[in-house]
Design a protein around this motif. Sequence first.
Motif, PDB file in Angstrom:
ATOM      1  N   LEU A 214      -0.838  -2.872   0.643  1.00 13.33           N
ATOM      2  CA  LEU A 214      -1.585  -3.569   1.694  1.00 13.33           C
ATOM      3  C   LEU A 214      -3.086  -3.298   1.595  1.00 13.33           C
ATOM      4  N   LEU A 215      -3.444  -2.194   0.976  1.00 13.10           N
ATOM      5  CA  LEU A 215      -4.838  -1.796   0.880  1.00 13.10           C
ATOM      6  C   LEU A 215      -5.535  -2.514  -0.266  1.00 13.10           C
ATOM      7  N   ASP A 216      -6.807  -2.812  -0.045  1.00  9.73           N
ATOM      8  CA  ASP A 216      -7.641  -3.392  -1.093  1.00  9.73           C
ATOM      9  C   ASP A 216      -8.662  -2.330  -1.489  1.00  9.73           C
ATOM     10  N   GLU A 217      -9.929  -2.575  -1.261  1.00 10.37           N
ATOM     11  CA  GLU A 217     -10.940  -1.579  -1.603  1.00 10.37           C
ATOM     12  C   GLU A 217     -11.323  -0.702  -0.416  1.00 10.37           C
ATOM     13  N   GLU A 218     -10.804  -1.028   0.770  1.00 10.34           N
ATOM     14  CA  GLU A 218     -11.124  -0.231   1.947  1.00 10.34           C
ATOM     15  C   GLU A 218     -10.358   1.093   1.937  1.00 10.34           C
ATOM     16  N   ASP A 219     -10.861   2.054   2.695  1.00 10.48           N
ATOM     17  CA  ASP A 219     -10.174   3.335   2.853  1.00 10.48           C
ATOM     18  C   ASP A 219      -9.134   3.296   3.962  1.00 10.48           C
ATOM     19  N   VAL A 220      -9.393   2.473   4.972  1.00 11.06           N
ATOM     20  CA  VAL A 220      -8.504   2.390   6.129  1.00 11.06           C
ATOM     21  C   VAL A 220      -8.254   0.924   6.466  1.00 11.06           C
ATOM     22  N   LEU A 221      -6.997   0.541   6.547  1.00 14.77           N
ATOM     23  CA  LEU A 221      -6.607  -0.790   6.993  1.00 14.77           C
ATOM     24  C   LEU A 221      -6.030  -0.672   8.394  1.00 14.77           C
ATOM     25  N   VAL A 222      -6.574  -1.454   9.325  1.00 12.91           N
ATOM     26  CA  VAL A 222      -6.136  -1.424  10.714  1.00 12.91           C
ATOM     27  C   VAL A 222      -5.460  -2.749  11.051  1.00 12.91           C
ATOM     28  N   LEU A 223      -4.220  -2.663  11.533  1.00 11.16           N
ATOM     29  CA  LEU A 223      -3.413  -3.819  11.913  1.00 11.16           C
ATOM     30  C   LEU A 223      -3.054  -3.739  13.389  1.00 11.16           C
ATOM     31  N   GLY A 224      -2.755  -4.887  13.986  1.00  7.92           N
ATOM     32  CA  GLY A 224      -2.211  -4.924  15.334  1.00  7.92           C
ATOM     33  C   GLY A 224      -0.933  -5.745  15.340  1.00  7.92           C
ATOM     34  N   HIS A 225      -0.788  -6.607  16.357  1.00 10.03           N
ATOM     35  CA  HIS A 225       0.217  -7.676  16.420  1.00 10.03           C
ATOM     36  C   HIS A 225       1.623  -7.217  16.794  1.00 10.03           C
ATOM     37  N   THR A 226       2.107  -6.100  16.241  1.00  9.74           N
ATOM     38  CA  THR A 226       3.483  -5.681  16.530  1.00  9.74           C
ATOM     39  C   THR A 226       3.599  -4.889  17.828  1.00  9.74           C
ATOM     40  N   HIS A 227       2.488  -4.329  18.303  1.00 10.63           N
ATOM     41  CA  HIS A 227       2.481  -3.459  19.483  1.00 10.63           C
ATOM     42  C   HIS A 227       3.255  -2.166  19.228  1.00 10.63           C
TER      43      HIS A 227
END
Length: 222
Positions: free
Chosen positions: A136-149
């Motif tokens: 799921l990660l690209d070049e970022e250090d942290v990926l932040v997701l929501g949607h599922t609660h």
Amino acid sequence: MKVGLISDIHGNRVALETVLADMPPVDELLCAGDVVGYNPWPGECVDELHKRDVPTVLGNHDAAVAGETPFRFNGMARAGVEHARDQLTADQRAWLEGLPTERLECDGRVKLVHGHPDDPQRYSRYTYPEEFSAQLLDEEDVLVLGHTHVQGVERFAEGIVINPGSVGQPRDGDPRAGYAVVDLAAMTVETHRVEYDVEAVQEAVEEAGLPDRIGSRLARGK
């Protein structure tokens, strides 16, 4: 640098105020979308993030309210969208309309999306914690997701994937409002849960003429 992470506020002013009061000092605050929908105070929640200049991405409820997008919502969700459309001022709605579906923040180290990084606009993919992966990660250090609660964190050699949980409508069996704090220097994450006045929200749901289940599910965290 410490970054506060929130998501899925869903018009719950009481929960949002409690989370902001409980959050330890941070250098930046980010929101992974769905500021409005379901609960009675969409305008107040928009104003709070706007006032604080919080970088925020567009959630599916935000998109439905801002653009009258015909998502396949159930009756409860539809009622919240219609309530928000009725309540928001032109300026508040314009703020929602201007939200991007993806953001890179903190010098590109943190990516924000609402649903899934490969599907940021359709909102058809729910990414639960058990599905978190390094892919799921690209070049970022942290990926932040929501949607599922659903609050969750996974650490990989490539970085961290995190859902800070829902501020305004948790669905992971814990009725307390959720948020998280990331330390980008140490690459550590603290997840938090905080109790808030659920009964006050339930009373406001009833007064606003919204479906009873919007209030009753808050006590169960479902």
